[in-house]
Design a protein around this motif. Structure first.
Motif, PDB file in Angstrom:
ATOM      1  N   UNK A 121      -4.739  -4.110  19.759  1.00  0.00           N
ATOM      2  CA  UNK A 121      -2.969  -3.581  19.802  1.00  0.00           C
ATOM      3  C   UNK A 121      -2.775  -4.096  21.266  1.00  0.00           C
ATOM      4  N   UNK A 122      -3.829  -4.789  22.113  1.00  0.00           N
ATOM      5  CA  UNK A 122      -3.040  -5.210  23.440  1.00  0.00           C
ATOM      6  C   UNK A 122      -2.870  -6.795  23.363  1.00  0.00           C
ATOM      7  N   UNK A 123      -2.220  -7.043  24.312  1.00  0.00           N
ATOM      8  CA  UNK A 123      -2.137  -8.663  24.349  1.00  0.00           C
ATOM      9  C   UNK A 123      -3.367  -9.270  25.172  1.00  0.00           C
ATOM     10  N   UNK A 124      -3.398 -10.394  25.146  1.00  0.00           N
ATOM     11  CA  UNK A 124      -4.466 -11.176  25.860  1.00  0.00           C
ATOM     12  C   UNK A 124      -4.447 -10.807  27.570  1.00  0.00           C
ATOM     13  N   UNK A 125      -3.400 -10.895  27.975  1.00  0.00           N
ATOM     14  CA  UNK A 125      -3.124 -10.636  29.489  1.00  0.00           C
ATOM     15  C   UNK A 125      -3.513  -9.092  29.730  1.00  0.00           C
ATOM     16  N   UNK A 126      -3.154  -8.404  29.024  1.00  0.00           N
ATOM     17  CA  UNK A 126      -3.643  -6.861  29.218  1.00  0.00           C
ATOM     18  C   UNK A 126      -4.936  -6.790  29.169  1.00  0.00           C
ATOM     19  N   UNK A 127      -5.542  -7.433  28.294  1.00  0.00           N
ATOM     20  CA  UNK A 127      -6.916  -7.117  27.958  1.00  0.00           C
ATOM     21  C   UNK A 127      -7.856  -7.553  29.278  1.00  0.00           C
ATOM     22  N   UNK A 128      -7.323  -8.794  29.560  1.00  0.00           N
ATOM     23  CA  UNK A 128      -8.074  -9.244  30.845  1.00  0.00           C
ATOM     24  C   UNK A 128      -7.921  -8.381  32.157  1.00  0.00           C
ATOM     25  N   UNK A 129      -6.672  -7.994  32.126  1.00  0.00           N
ATOM     26  CA  UNK A 129      -6.158  -7.067  33.249  1.00  0.00           C
ATOM     27  C   UNK A 129      -7.018  -5.692  33.203  1.00  0.00           C
ATOM     28  N   UNK A 130      -7.192  -5.363  32.162  1.00  0.00           N
ATOM     29  CA  UNK A 130      -8.182  -3.975  32.021  1.00  0.00           C
ATOM     30  C   UNK A 130      -9.438  -4.123  32.323  1.00  0.00           C
ATOM     31  N   UNK A 131     -10.162  -5.500  31.973  1.00  0.00           N
ATOM     32  CA  UNK A 131     -11.344  -5.702  32.452  1.00  0.00           C
ATOM     33  C   UNK A 131     -11.548  -6.080  33.952  1.00  0.00           C
ATOM     34  N   UNK A 132     -10.605  -6.671  34.435  1.00  0.00           N
ATOM     35  CA  UNK A 132     -10.688  -7.009  35.933  1.00  0.00           C
ATOM     36  C   UNK A 132     -10.455  -5.708  36.579  1.00  0.00           C
ATOM     37  N   UNK A 133      -9.937  -4.615  36.082  1.00  0.00           N
ATOM     38  CA  UNK A 133      -9.784  -3.431  36.954  1.00  0.00           C
ATOM     39  C   UNK A 133     -11.091  -2.470  36.914  1.00  0.00           C
ATOM     40  N   UNK A 134     -11.675  -2.617  35.645  1.00  0.00           N
ATOM     41  CA  UNK A 134     -12.967  -2.132  35.562  1.00  0.00           C
ATOM     42  C   UNK A 134     -14.010  -2.708  36.427  1.00  0.00           C
ATOM     43  N   UNK A 135     -13.940  -4.122  36.610  1.00  0.00           N
ATOM     44  CA  UNK A 135     -14.810  -4.740  37.659  1.00  0.00           C
ATOM     45  C   UNK A 135     -14.491  -4.196  39.111  1.00  0.00           C
TER      46      UNK A 135
END
Length: 344
Positions: A121-135
Motif C-alpha cells: 500500500x506504500x509508494x516506492x519512495x515511501x518504502x525506501x524512506x522507511x528502510x532508511x529510517x530503520x537503518x
C-alpha cells in the motif's frame, strides 16, 4: 476485590496508578495490545490525556533470565532524550501481589505499527524512506555511549556471540521440545567458527520493523519497543538479526525473501548493510553469512522456547503453537547460511 478484565485486577491497578499520579476518578479502560509472544501487554486509558501501556511478566514457570521487563524498563528510561526514540517510562512495580507478576507502565505512542516488511500500500519512495529510517535508528543505537548512559553494567563486555550461542544451545537442550537436524548442526558448527574482533555496544536484540512505532504520517520512528533481549553486545550481530528478513521467505514468516524488491523500491540486503557501514564505519562483509546463520539459529531457539511454553500452557499469544512450528524451517535457513560461509 478483583476485576477479571483481561486477567488484570483493575481495583489494584487503579490504586497503583492513582498513587503514581497517573489516574483520577475515571474508571480504567483496558484492551489487549496485539503482537508479542512473550510479555502480556495492555493499553490502559485512564481519562483524557492519560493513555498508557502496561507490560507484565507472564504467569507460570519461566526460564531463567527470560521475560526481563525490569531490564526493558531500565534501558528505555536510560534512552530518553537520545537519538534512539523510546516511550516515556512512568513506573515499575516488582510487587507481584498487585497483578500476579511484576509490571511497568509507559506512555502510549499514537502512531503506525507496520507488520509486513514488504510494506503493502506504500509508494516506492515511501518504502525506501522507511528502510532508511530503520537503518538510521539502528546505527544511532550502536553509536551511543552506554557508559555515559549509566548502562556500563548492562551486560558483560566481550564474547557476546559466543555466550549467546552457549545460552540458546543450553535452552534448547534443556527443553522437552525436540529440535531438528539443522539446529543440531548449528549448535556444533557455530562455536567453532566465531569471527575475530569483539566490538561492544548497546544492542537491541530484537530490532525489526514491527517493534518500531512510526509517526502517523511521516517515515519517522517515534518509538523503539520490546527491549527484553537488549544487552551489551556485538553491533554486527544486532544488524544481522534485522537482515534475516531478506533471507526468510515471505510465505514463511515476516520475511521478504523471494520478493521483487526492486519493483517495490526496497533496498537489497547488501545495500542496506552498505548504508549501515557508511553511517558507522563497521564493515560486516567478511563474516556476514556467519552472523546471519547465528541469528537464524538464535531465532529458531527463541521459537522453540515459544513452542515449549505453548506445550506448558504459559505462552502469551494465541498463535504460539503455529509460531513454534517455524523454528525448524528457520534452522534450515541458518544451516544454509553456515554452508555459504564455509564455501567462501
Amino acid at each position: 476485590m478483583s476485576d477479571n478484565n483481561h486477567g488484570l485486577a483493575l481495583e489494584a491497578l487503579t490504586d497503583y496508578l492513582r498513587a503514581q499520579g497517573l489516574a483520577g476518578g475515571t474508571p480504567l479502560q483496558v484492551s489487549v495490545l496485539a503482537g508479542g509472544q512473550s510479555n502480556p501487554t495492555f493499553r490502559i486509558q485512564a481519562g483524557a490525556g492519560r493513555d498508557y501501556v502496561l507490560r507484565k511478566k507472564p504467569a507460570g514457570a519461566l526460564l531463567a533470565s527470560a521475560h526481563a521487563i525490569d531490564r526493558e524498563y531500565r534501558v528505555m528510561r536510560a534512552l530518553e532524550g537520545t537519538e534512539v526514540p523510546v516511550p516515556r517510562m512512568l513506573g515499575y512495580c516488582e510487587d507481584a501481589s498487585l497483578l500476579g507478576t511484576p509490571f511497568y507502565v509507559m506512555e502510549f505512542l499514537p502512531g503506525r505499527t507496520l507488520m509486513d516488511q514488504a510494506l503493502p500500500g506504500m509508494s516506492n519512495a515511501e518504502r525506501e524512506a522507511i528502510y532508511r529510517e530503520m537503518n538510521r535508528v539502528i546505527a544511532a543505537l550502536h553509536a551511543l555511549d552506554h557508559q555515559a548512559l549509566g548502562l556500563g553494567d548492562y551486560g558483560k563486555p566481550g564474547n557476546y556471540v559466543g555466550r549467546q550461542i552457549a545460552r540458546w544451545t543450553r535452552q534448547c537442550r534443556e527443553s522437552a521440545v525436540p529440535v531438528n537436524d539443522a539446529m543440531q548442526r548449528l549448535m556444533d558448527w557455530l562455536p567453532a567458527h566465531l569471527p575475530p574482533g569483539d566490538a561492544t555496544t548497546l544492542v537491541h536484540g530484537d530490532y525489526r520493523l514491527d517493534n518500531l512505532i512510526f509517526d502517523a504520517k511521516e517515515p519517522r520512528v517515534i518509538g523503539v519497543l520490546d527491549w527484553e533481549l537488549s544487552t551489551l553486545g556485538d553491533p554486527l550481530a544486532d544488524l544481522a538479526y534485522q537482515c534475516m528478513g531478506w533471507r526468510i521467505p515471505h510465505s514463511l514468516w515476516r520475511g521478504i525473501g523471494g520478493v521483487d524488491l526492486a519493483a517495490l523500491g526496497i533496498p537489497q540486503e547488501r545495500e542496506y548493510v552498505r548504508w549501515y557501514a557508511e553511517a558507522t564505519g563497521r564493515d560486516a562483509s567478511a563474516h556476514w553469512d556467519f552472523y546471519i546463520a547465528y541469528n537464524l539459529f538464535r531465532m529458531a531457539a527463541i521459537l522453540y522456547g515459544i513452542a515449549q511454553r505453548a506445550a506448558d500452557g504459559s505462552a502469551a499469544a494465541a498463535d504460539a503453537v503455529e509460531t513454534g512450528r517455524k523454528a525448524g524451517p528457520l534452522a534450515e535457513l541458518g544451516w544454509q547460511a553456515a554452508q555459504r560461509h564455509q564455501a567462501r
